[in-house]
Structures are given as C-alpha cells and as structure tokens.
Scaffold this active site. Structure first.
Site, mmCIF file in Angstrom:
data_model
loop_
_atom_site.group_PDB
_atom_site.id
_atom_site.type_symbol
_atom_site.label_atom_id
_atom_site.label_comp_id
_atom_site.label_asym_id
_atom_site.label_seq_id
_atom_site.Cartn_x
_atom_site.Cartn_y
_atom_site.Cartn_z
ATOM 1 N N ARG A 112 32.382 60.734 46.190
ATOM 2 C CA ARG A 112 32.585 59.746 45.119
ATOM 3 C C ARG A 112 34.053 59.414 44.880
ATOM 4 O O ARG A 112 34.424 58.861 43.851
ATOM 5 C CB ARG A 112 31.946 60.194 43.796
ATOM 6 N N LYS A 134 42.550 46.931 48.661
ATOM 7 C CA LYS A 134 41.327 46.378 49.262
ATOM 8 C C LYS A 134 40.954 47.267 50.433
ATOM 9 O O LYS A 134 41.772 47.478 51.331
ATOM 10 C CB LYS A 134 41.569 44.958 49.765
ATOM 11 N N GLU A 176 52.016 36.291 57.571
ATOM 12 C CA GLU A 176 51.635 36.726 56.213
ATOM 13 C C GLU A 176 52.846 36.690 55.278
ATOM 14 O O GLU A 176 52.714 36.446 54.077
ATOM 15 C CB GLU A 176 51.003 38.130 56.241
ATOM 16 N N LYS A 214 53.390 40.678 46.356
ATOM 17 C CA LYS A 214 52.020 41.207 46.341
ATOM 18 C C LYS A 214 51.805 42.076 45.105
ATOM 19 O O LYS A 214 50.754 42.009 44.460
ATOM 20 C CB LYS A 214 51.774 42.011 47.631
ATOM 21 N N GLU A 224 40.665 40.588 42.098
ATOM 22 C CA GLU A 224 40.517 39.220 42.628
ATOM 23 C C GLU A 224 39.539 38.368 41.818
ATOM 24 O O GLU A 224 38.586 37.802 42.352
ATOM 25 C CB GLU A 224 40.106 39.248 44.106
ATOM 26 N N ARG A 228 44.660 36.503 42.627
ATOM 27 C CA ARG A 228 44.750 37.242 43.901
ATOM 28 C C ARG A 228 44.129 36.468 45.060
ATOM 29 O O ARG A 228 44.543 36.629 46.208
ATOM 30 C CB ARG A 228 44.116 38.631 43.758
ATOM 31 N N ASN A 232 44.664 34.492 49.974
ATOM 32 C CA ASN A 232 43.808 34.088 51.098
ATOM 33 C C ASN A 232 44.177 32.710 51.628
ATOM 34 O O ASN A 232 43.420 32.119 52.416
ATOM 35 C CB ASN A 232 42.339 34.111 50.681
ATOM 36 N N HIS A 235 43.368 31.707 55.086
ATOM 37 C CA HIS A 235 42.315 32.601 55.578
ATOM 38 C C HIS A 235 40.936 31.936 55.610
ATOM 39 O O HIS A 235 40.096 32.302 56.422
ATOM 40 C CB HIS A 235 42.242 33.869 54.725
ATOM 41 N N HIS A 239 39.499 32.539 59.087
ATOM 42 C CA HIS A 239 38.349 33.409 59.387
ATOM 43 C C HIS A 239 37.335 32.692 60.272
ATOM 44 O O HIS A 239 36.727 33.304 61.150
ATOM 45 C CB HIS A 239 37.669 33.870 58.090
ATOM 46 N N HIS A 252 44.823 38.321 64.031
ATOM 47 C CA HIS A 252 44.529 37.817 62.691
ATOM 48 C C HIS A 252 45.610 36.859 62.146
ATOM 49 O O HIS A 252 45.312 35.746 61.713
ATOM 50 C CB HIS A 252 44.324 39.009 61.745
HETATM 51 N N1 GLY Z 1 45.180 40.465 51.822
HETATM 52 C C1 GLY Z 1 44.828 39.801 50.629
HETATM 53 C C2 GLY Z 1 44.697 40.704 49.467
HETATM 54 O O1 GLY Z 1 45.020 41.880 49.532
HETATM 55 O O2 GLY Z 1 44.252 40.273 48.440
#
Ligand code: GLY
Length: 352
Positions: A112, A134, A176, A214, A224, A228, A232, A235, A239, A252
């Site tokens: 957990r 994430k 990025e 960030k 998010e 946040r 993206n 992206h 993607h 990527h």
């Molecule tokens: N890579 C995007 C984020 O961490 O929200």
C-alpha cells in the site's frame, strides 16, 4: 445511520530536487535499486559509490517502452516480496522515464505504498518525468492509462549521466525543455534561442529552469485538475504519432516536437499564435535536429485516435494550445473542422 470518515488532514509531500554532481546519499533503510541492463552497465557503479543504506538490492528489468507493463511491475513486486522488503524500505529508480514510472508505480502499491527516490539518467526524465509524481504503465488501450500519483521522496539530477546519452535522446529531452518555455516562460525561451545546450553549464541552467517551471505547475495542481495538463502541449498529437508508428520511428520527445508544431498550427488557426512566433519555435526545434514534419496517411483515423488518449475519455478532446510564446490554454471545444484543417496540412506531403 451515517458515519463521517474525517480525512481532511493535509499531508506534506514536499521534497527536494538536487541538481549537480551526485552527492552522497544515505538511506537508513533497505533499498532496492530498479534499473535496466544498459543503464546498470553504464552508471550503477557510480551510483553505488555514492549510496549507503542498511542493505542494497538490485532489480534489473528489460529496457524500453514496450516493457512498461503491469507484467514488469509484477516482476518488481515479486522480487521485493521474495527479498522481504517491508513498508519502511525504499525503492530507487536509476534510469529514464520508463524505469522512473514503473518504480514509482511499484512503490505506490507495494504494501500500500513505500517511499521511492528518482535518479533520472536521461535528459527527458531529468527535466520532466522524474518530477511531479506521475507513475504508471501502458496497456493495450494506451499510454500511462494505469497508474497513480505518488511523489518521490527526493530527486537527484546529475548531468554526468548525460555524457552517455545518444544524440537523439538528448534532443528529445530538449524538446521537453522547449515545451516548458513555450507554455510558461518567454524569457526562458529567449534565453534558449541564444543558448548552446551542448555546453555543460548551459544545460544545467536549462535543467534548473525547467524543473523550477515544473515545480511551480505541480505545486499548484498536483493531480492534473487543470494547469498541469498544459505540460501535455504537443503530446495530444504526439501520442497519436507514436502509436501510428508503433513506437519505432520516433523517440518520445521527437513525436512531441512534431506534436508541438501541430498544436502551433492549431493555435495559429484560432488566432492565438502569430506566424513569426510559430517560426521561432520551429527554428529552435530544428537547431537541435528535432523532427517538425510528419506525413499523415489517414486524417480521419488520426482524429479518431485522439479519443484513445486518457484526456479524451469523456468524449471531448482536450487540446493544449499555446498563446504565442509564454502562454497556454486548455481547450476542449474546438470544432472538428478546424482540427481536420490542421491535420490536412500534414496529409500527403512531408512539410519541412
Ligand atoms: N509530463 C507531464 C506531467 O508530469 O504532468
């Protein structure tokens, strides 16, 4: 009868990101280092020379996005059980985004939840993926659809690791960095236009500025719910490109670079981006040999593929649209016709 479960207490999940030559790390617990054979061959010895802990155990998993699966996480968990890791043990991710995401996810579910530490070895994971908690894996339905928010206990970013990174992976990380600047920081973008990110001092500055950006975003919107999602940028399109090319043609950050160009085209059609700003972003991407062109074979299929993205699961596609350089907006009400116009400019011809 109604019984309240009071859970309002705030938990302080704050942590530090250390940027610079790896310092000595002491962990008063049993540690499992999760890595892959390539990174282990290059960097494990260096990490071990800096790390002390009650016990250190190494778990090596296969390399690459195609191994970022529940099956690999299960292997990690089985290893932890076999070696009697407990709730005060710590996992340490040594590698790029794939290793970091899987280690974080394993840490979030092992008994957990246990602590984990990120030691990112690629530029992309240093400037983005290792910070913000994430974690997760891919499945047949798409990328990162299974996962958890689980913040690391600390992040150690050492530019020394970048010396062994191949050129494409290095540029992918720069994509990025450019993403952060376009969305949030015009001064940073202007600095990038003059900078040489192959210079060690300058890449450290670029990493620091990206991580600060960030941190600002994640501190305001950890889960998010809004802001946040701006990270993206590039992206949503990227993607689909990765998927269409079976994760083989582009790394990527390269597909994100093409995705940024497509998002800029969309912004320009919505009157949100001037053409000279679009050109400046393109020039910066090209400076680091990032791809800016893509030939869409089937625009309808490309459009339908947006709905596989988890940001679109409610049947609306969320596009992250820059406002010139330094601003960004999330839009989920863009007419299909406008998006198709963008896709059509990429169809049947490779734009450079
Ligand atoms: N890579 C995007 C984020 O961490 O929200």
């Amino acid at each position: 009868m109604k019984i309240d479960i009071a859970l309002k207490k705030e938990i302080d999940n704050s942590y530090e990101v250390h940027i610079g030559t790896l310092e000595d790390i002491h962990i008063d617990a049993k540690v499992a280092i999760i890595t892959n054979p390539k990174v282990s061959g290059l960097h494990l010895h260096y990490l071990l020379s800096k790390l002390s802990a009650k016990e250190i155990y190494i778990i090596t998993v296969e390399d690459g996005e195609s191994f970022k699966t529940l099956a690999t996480v299960e292997k990690i968990l089985n290893n932890l059980f076999e070696h009697k890791f407990n709730r005060s043990s710590v996992l340490l991710a040594l590698g790029g985004g794939v290793i970091g995401d899987m280690t974080g996810f394993a840490a979030s579910v092992y008994q957990r939840g246990v602590d984990f530490i990120q030691v990112p070895t690629t530029l992309l994971s240093q400037v983005d993926a290792s910070v913000g908690g994430k974690t997760g894996v891919n499945n047949n339905y798409g990328k990162n659809l299974i996962g958890a928010f689980h913040q690391p206990r600390a992040v150690y970013i050492d530019p020394h690791f970048l010396s062994t990174l191949d050129k494409r992976e290095y540029s992918a990380g720069i994509a990025e960095i450019i993403k952060m600047a376009v969305c949030f920081d015009k001064d940073f973008f202007e600095w990038l236009e003059k900078a040489d990110l192959h210079d060690e001092a300058q890449i450290i500055t670029a990493i620091s500025r990206s991580v600060k950006t960030k941190a600002m975003v994640v501190s305001q919107d950890e889960k998010e719910r809004g802001l946040r999602a701006a990270l993206n940028y590039g992206h949503t399109f990227g993607h689909v490109i990765e998927n269409e090319t079976a994760y083989k043609k582009y790394v990527h950050g390269e597909s994100v670079a093409i995705g940024m160009m497509m998002a800029n085209e969309l912004a320009s059609r919505l009157g949100l981006m001037k053409s000279d700003e679009e050109q400046r972003i393109k020039k910066l991407l090209l400076k680091y040999k990032l791809p800016v062109a893509y030939d869409i074979q089937d625009t309808e299929a490309f459009y339908e593929a947006f709905f596989l993205d988890k940001k679109s699961l409610d049947s609306k596609i969320t596009f992250i649209v820059p406002h010139n350089i330094g601003g960004v907006e999330l839009k989920n009400d863009i007419d299909k016709d406008i998006v198709m116009d963008v896709l059509n400019t990429y169809a049947g011809t490779v734009r450079v």
